[in-house]
Design an enzyme around this catalytic site. Structure first.
Site, mmCIF file in Angstrom:
data_model
loop_
_atom_site.group_PDB
_atom_site.id
_atom_site.type_symbol
_atom_site.label_atom_id
_atom_site.label_comp_id
_atom_site.label_asym_id
_atom_site.label_seq_id
_atom_site.Cartn_x
_atom_site.Cartn_y
_atom_site.Cartn_z
ATOM 1 N N MET A 48 0.792 -1.225 0.000
ATOM 2 C CA MET A 48 0.000 0.000 0.000
ATOM 3 C C MET A 48 0.821 1.271 0.000
ATOM 4 O O MET A 48 0.353 2.310 -0.459
ATOM 5 C CB MET A 48 -0.935 0.024 1.218
ATOM 6 C CG MET A 48 -2.082 -0.932 1.169
ATOM 7 S SD MET A 48 -3.394 -0.385 2.276
ATOM 8 C CE MET A 48 -2.505 -0.090 3.791
ATOM 9 N N VAL A 51 8.002 3.774 2.119
ATOM 10 C CA VAL A 51 8.516 4.342 3.359
ATOM 11 C C VAL A 51 9.825 5.084 3.086
ATOM 12 O O VAL A 51 10.720 4.566 2.412
ATOM 13 C CB VAL A 51 8.746 3.246 4.417
ATOM 14 C CG1 VAL A 51 9.227 3.863 5.735
ATOM 15 C CG2 VAL A 51 7.464 2.450 4.655
ATOM 16 N N ASP A 161 -0.888 -10.791 8.637
ATOM 17 C CA ASP A 161 0.149 -10.970 7.619
ATOM 18 C C ASP A 161 1.527 -11.094 8.277
ATOM 19 O O ASP A 161 2.475 -10.410 7.906
ATOM 20 C CB ASP A 161 0.130 -9.796 6.636
ATOM 21 C CG ASP A 161 0.908 -10.106 5.349
ATOM 22 O OD1 ASP A 161 1.146 -11.293 5.062
ATOM 23 O OD2 ASP A 161 1.281 -9.157 4.643
#
Length: 337
Positions: A48, A51, A161
């Protein structure tokens, strides 16, 4: 050499596409500001978001900032997940959970999440470099992961996850390491309103090699025990350098995990203490009712072991990984009619 706005590194002047991201070297957040934060360089990315290392102004405090990918399909759903990750993470306090401080949307519509900056390396990188860990080290890291999950589960949050790519080994002052659980972007809130789920009925989220059978068959009914299963698979991998279910395709791996038996850990590493093997295999039981029922139970079982002085398995005696196992598997979404 020319500065790359995509990743913050310098590339030869004739390079127009960022080697790290595949996007134009002229486009990206590096060298720019978002809110109070000056973006420095790329740290990594996931499904998604991406970073970056950044600095808070004024003061220059180093932080990690996660930017939601603008090209995501179903961006409204992704944005809601992004905000949920921030809300879930900011409510939890543990040295074994990455700390989240701020979630906001910039004037240009960019959603961002500000987190503590961790120094060290990921568990995935450690396994790629070392292949196998000593039993004492593997169990110590697993206990720390479970301590983080214990706090998350107490807040009604299921990670969904758990995999080496979502565990970071923080480098501690004076030496040593500390396991920190990352990325609650796919988390499930057990206390959320059932009338507005973010995951559509019949949809599974997770990473195939670490997914429990119930994540495949009954994703709407999962609970915290899926995290214990995924953590047990990581422990199996740390001890043996391999994964419990072999396959060349995602459906094959999932079928074996749901209906077959894992490759016995004892056959992978004959030198492991039987008590440790039993703990790992129990935590990976196909039925959630046959596993440890809480992170505390799993921690207690590991704490009862005495593993000091046992060396890591000789990598030369461990079965080579398949090409599929050698790559960090991506989180997948499986939809059923």
């Amino acid at each position: 050499m020319a500065y790359c706005r995509a990743c913050g590194a310098e590339h030869p002047a004739d390079v127009s596409s960022c080697p790290a991201l595949g996007t134009s070297t002229r486009d990206g957040p590096c060298g720019a500001s978002i809110g109070r934060y000056e973006i420095d360089r790329l740290l990594g990315g996931g499904g998604m978001g991406t970073v970056y290392r950044a600095r808070r102004q004024p003061g220059g405090e180093a932080v990690a900032i996660k930017l939601l990918k603008p090209e995501l399909p179903d961006r409204d759903d992704a944005l809601e997940r992004f905000v949920r990750e921030a809300n879930a993470a900011s409510a939890m306090r543990s040295p074994h959970l990455v700390q989240t401080w701020e979630c906001s949307i910039a004037p240009d519509g960019t959603a961002y999440l500000v987190m503590e900056l961790l120094e060290g390396r990921g568990l995935q990188a450690a396994l790629e470099a070392e292949r196998v860990l000593s039993p004492a080290r593997a169990v110590a890291l697993t206990r720390e992961v479970l301590e983080g999950l214990r706090v998350a589960h107490a807040h009604g949050v299921v990670h969904r996850d758990m995999k080496p790519g979502n565990v970071f080994l923080r480098r501690m002052e004076g030496g040593g390491e500390q396991a920190v659980v990352l990325d609650f972007g796919t988390s499930k809130l057990l206390f959320e309103q059932r009338s507005s789920p973010l995951t559509p009925a019949g949809t599974t989220l997770g990473t195939p090699y670490y997914m429990s059978p119930e994540q495949v068959f009954t994703p709407a009914q999962i609970d915290h025990r899926v995290d214990l299963y995924g953590t047990a698979v990581m422990l199996y991998q740390m001890l043996s350098g391999a994964l419990p279910f072999e396959g060349t395709t995602i459906p094959e791996v999932l079928m074996k995990a749901c209906s077959g038996a894992p490759v016995p850990l004892r056959s992978r590493v004959p030198s492991l203490p039987e008590a440790l093997v039993e703990v790992v295999m129990k935590a990976m039981a196909r039925s959630a009712d046959d596993r440890y029922q809480s992170a505390e139970d799993f921690i207690d079982a590991l704490a009862a072991l005495h593993l000091e002085g046992l060396p890591a398995s000789d990598p030369r005696t461990v079965r080579p990984r398949s090409e599929a196992e050698s790559e960090e598997p991506a989180t997948v979404r499986i939809e059923r009619p």
